[in-house]
Design an enzyme around this catalytic site. Structure first.
Site, PDB file in Angstrom:
ATOM      1  N   ASP A  12     -25.534-171.203 -25.370  1.00  0.00           N
ATOM      2  CA  ASP A  12     -25.134-169.805 -25.200  1.00  0.00           C
ATOM      3  C   ASP A  12     -24.781-169.597 -23.736  1.00  0.00           C
ATOM      4  O   ASP A  12     -24.928-170.505 -22.912  1.00  0.00           O
ATOM      5  CB  ASP A  12     -26.235-168.837 -25.653  1.00  0.00           C
ATOM      6  CG  ASP A  12     -25.646-167.542 -26.239  1.00  0.00           C
ATOM      7  OD1 ASP A  12     -24.756-166.947 -25.596  1.00  0.00           O
ATOM      8  OD2 ASP A  12     -26.079-167.126 -27.332  1.00  0.00           O
ATOM      9  N   HIS A  19     -17.635-163.880 -37.541  1.00  0.00           N
ATOM     10  CA  HIS A  19     -17.153-162.536 -37.891  1.00  0.00           C
ATOM     11  C   HIS A  19     -16.909-161.678 -36.647  1.00  0.00           C
ATOM     12  O   HIS A  19     -16.246-160.643 -36.725  1.00  0.00           O
ATOM     13  CB  HIS A  19     -18.097-161.842 -38.874  1.00  0.00           C
ATOM     14  CG  HIS A  19     -19.338-161.304 -38.263  1.00  0.00           C
ATOM     15  ND1 HIS A  19     -19.837-160.061 -38.592  1.00  0.00           N
ATOM     16  CD2 HIS A  19     -20.177-161.819 -37.342  1.00  0.00           C
ATOM     17  CE1 HIS A  19     -20.947-159.841 -37.887  1.00  0.00           C
ATOM     18  NE2 HIS A  19     -21.169-160.896 -37.142  1.00  0.00           N
TER      19      HIS A  19
END
Length: 195
Positions: A41, A94
């Site tokens: 991340d 998404h």
């Protein structure tokens, strides 16, 4: 994470791509003590993850997982570190437009060993499920306006994956909560199909 042993071996290393502060990885470790993993991340998020203790509502047995975790502070659009049996994308695709999803999935293909898998955990819109379309449309519109992403059908996920060099290994499985589904992809030469 022992979904299908390859050459008689179970998976041993999972990379949680865009894994936040590591809650999902700790939950996986609690259920699969043979696994180690990499948390990928942004640097500020990984810094929080290094200091993050398990939340009170996480499964028991999630402590002392730091020794099993490699922290990788980087954008997931950069080249991903190799050496993982499974690459996990939980609620990531998404958030992004189609071109960005393909770019990320190509990074996964580059980092994936020949027999590795990419697991996508995301909401899969079903046009045949009878699910009321107004909430689906509202979520889809919110994703497009706020983040540039959108909700997708299984076929749309498969088309993005195919453009990146991946094929579906088995039909989507429904996850136990929040309308999420699990899609398992492999490199096309593994016998994966495009649906």
């Amino acid at each position: 994470m022992d979904r299908g042993a390859r050459n008689g071996e179970a998976d041993t290393h999972v990379a949680d791509i865009g894994g936040g502060t590591g809650g999902t990885l700790r939950s996986i470790f609690a259920r699969h003590p043979h696994l180690s993993g990499t948390l990928i991340d942004l640097p500020e998020t990984v810094a929080r993850a290094r200091d993050n203790s398990p939340a009170h509502d996480e499964p028991t047995g999630t402590t002392d997982t730091t020794a099993r975790t490699t922290f990788c502070p980087q954008s997931f659009f950069a080249s991903l570190p190799p050496g993982h049996d499974v690459l996990l994308l939980t609620r990531i695709l998404h958030n992004w437009a189609d071109d960005d999803c393909v770019r990320l999935l190509r990074r996964c293909v580059e980092a994936l060993p020949g027999a590795g898998t990419v697991l996508v955990v995301d909401r899969v819109v079903s046009v045949d499920s009878g699910e009321e379309q107004l909430p689906v449309s509202q979520r889809d519109l919110a994703m497009m306006v706020v983040l540039g992403g959108r909700e997708r059908t299984e076929r749309e996920f498969c088309m993005l994956a195919a453009e990146a060099g991946l094929g579906l290994l088995r039909p989507a499985l429904s996850a136990p909560h929040e309308g999420l589904h699990l899609l398992e992809f492999g490199k096309k030469h593994q016998g994966a199909t495009v649906r």
